[in-house]
Design a protein around this motif. Structure first.
Motif, short mmCIF file in Angstrom:
data_model
loop_
_atom_site.label_atom_id
_atom_site.label_comp_id
_atom_site.label_asym_id
_atom_site.label_seq_id
_atom_site.Cartn_x
_atom_site.Cartn_y
_atom_site.Cartn_z
N GLU A 152 -110.10 122.86 -8.38
CA GLU A 152 -111.55 122.19 -8.56
C GLU A 152 -112.41 122.17 -7.44
O GLU A 152 -113.15 121.40 -7.19
CB GLU A 152 -111.19 120.77 -9.20
N GLU B 59 -108.43 126.38 -9.90
CA GLU B 59 -107.51 125.60 -10.16
C GLU B 59 -107.47 124.07 -9.60
O GLU B 59 -106.89 123.33 -10.01
CB GLU B 59 -106.17 126.20 -10.26
N ARG C 137 -114.21 131.63 -16.80
CA ARG C 137 -113.30 130.37 -17.09
C ARG C 137 -113.74 129.32 -16.08
O ARG C 137 -113.74 128.31 -16.44
CB ARG C 137 -112.00 130.81 -16.84
N THR D 38 -113.72 115.73 -21.91
CA THR D 38 -113.29 117.02 -21.93
C THR D 38 -113.45 117.66 -23.45
O THR D 38 -113.98 117.10 -24.33
CB THR D 38 -111.75 116.97 -21.89
N MET E 122 -108.52 122.88 -20.70
CA MET E 122 -107.96 124.14 -20.66
C MET E 122 -106.71 124.21 -21.47
O MET E 122 -105.91 123.62 -20.77
CB MET E 122 -108.04 125.21 -19.78
N LYS F 30 -114.74 125.81 -17.34
CA LYS F 30 -114.43 124.67 -16.95
C LYS F 30 -115.53 123.30 -16.37
O LYS F 30 -115.30 122.30 -16.40
CB LYS F 30 -113.33 124.78 -15.57
#
Length: 190
Positions: A79, A77, A107, A176, A2, A111
């Motif tokens: 995880e 954030e 989001r 990623t 991100m 992720k």
């Protein structure tokens, strides 16, 4: 992966936090005041302070949805995906019309490279907040990633039995994927 968050006006964000802190001092038993402070702290990118304000808001009024979004964001954030999902589900249960809850859920799914789920959540957010351009960008980005991800070759172990395995360089999925997701808050609780 991100990308960096959109630029923000640091002075305006700090002023909003100060104003919300004053409201909490005036109304220390108001869960809504704490929830509004949590939102302001998110905009100021002080995630831990935002989480503390959200926890205070929920202690005062467990029926508030926005604090669950803030906590979901903190877990995401960090995880801690199961905890994030649980908080975001609770936010949607409490307020099924809270577009930012669907955006943060999208989001979270992105992720985790769960692009089809991300697209579904962003579509829900767009329906609820069609005027938010970042929501449309999130939806477009997730849709492109879903299409790209779906067209990637499967690893050899996932190929059909008896099929020739793919060469190793074609059988891997990248660690990623660049996403253009915005974390700009979409709505304000007032």
């Amino acid at each position: 992966m991100m990308p960096a968050r959109p630029e923000r006006d640091d002075d305006a964000a700090r002023e909003q936090v100060r104003s919300c802190q004053e409201n909490v001092k005036r109304e220390p038993s108001s869960g809504q005041a704490c929830a509004t402070l949590a939102e302001a702290l998110i905009r100021a990118e002080d995630l831990e302070a935002a989480a503390r304000a959200a926890e205070s808001a929920l202690e005062l009024d467990p029926r508030l949805a926005v604090p669950h979004v803030v906590l979901g964001r903190r877990f995401m954030e960090n995880e801690q995906f199961d905890e994030a999902e649980s908080q975001l589900e609770q936010a949607i249960i409490l307020d099924p019309h809270l577009a930012v809850a669907y955006t943060e859920f999208g989001r979270l799914h992105a992720k985790q490279q769960r692009y089809a789920d991300a697209v579904d959540r962003f579509e829900q957010a767009v329906k609820l907040a069609p005027h938010k351009s970042d929501t449309h960008l999130n939806l477009a980005s997730a849709s492109m990633e879903e299409a790209s991800f779906a067209s990637m070759p499967l690893p050899a172990a996932a190929a059909a039995p008896g099929a020739d395995p793919l060469p190793p360089e074609e059988a891997t999925v990248p660690d990623t994927v660049d996403l253009m997701f915005s974390s700009e808050e979409e709505e304000s609780v007032e």
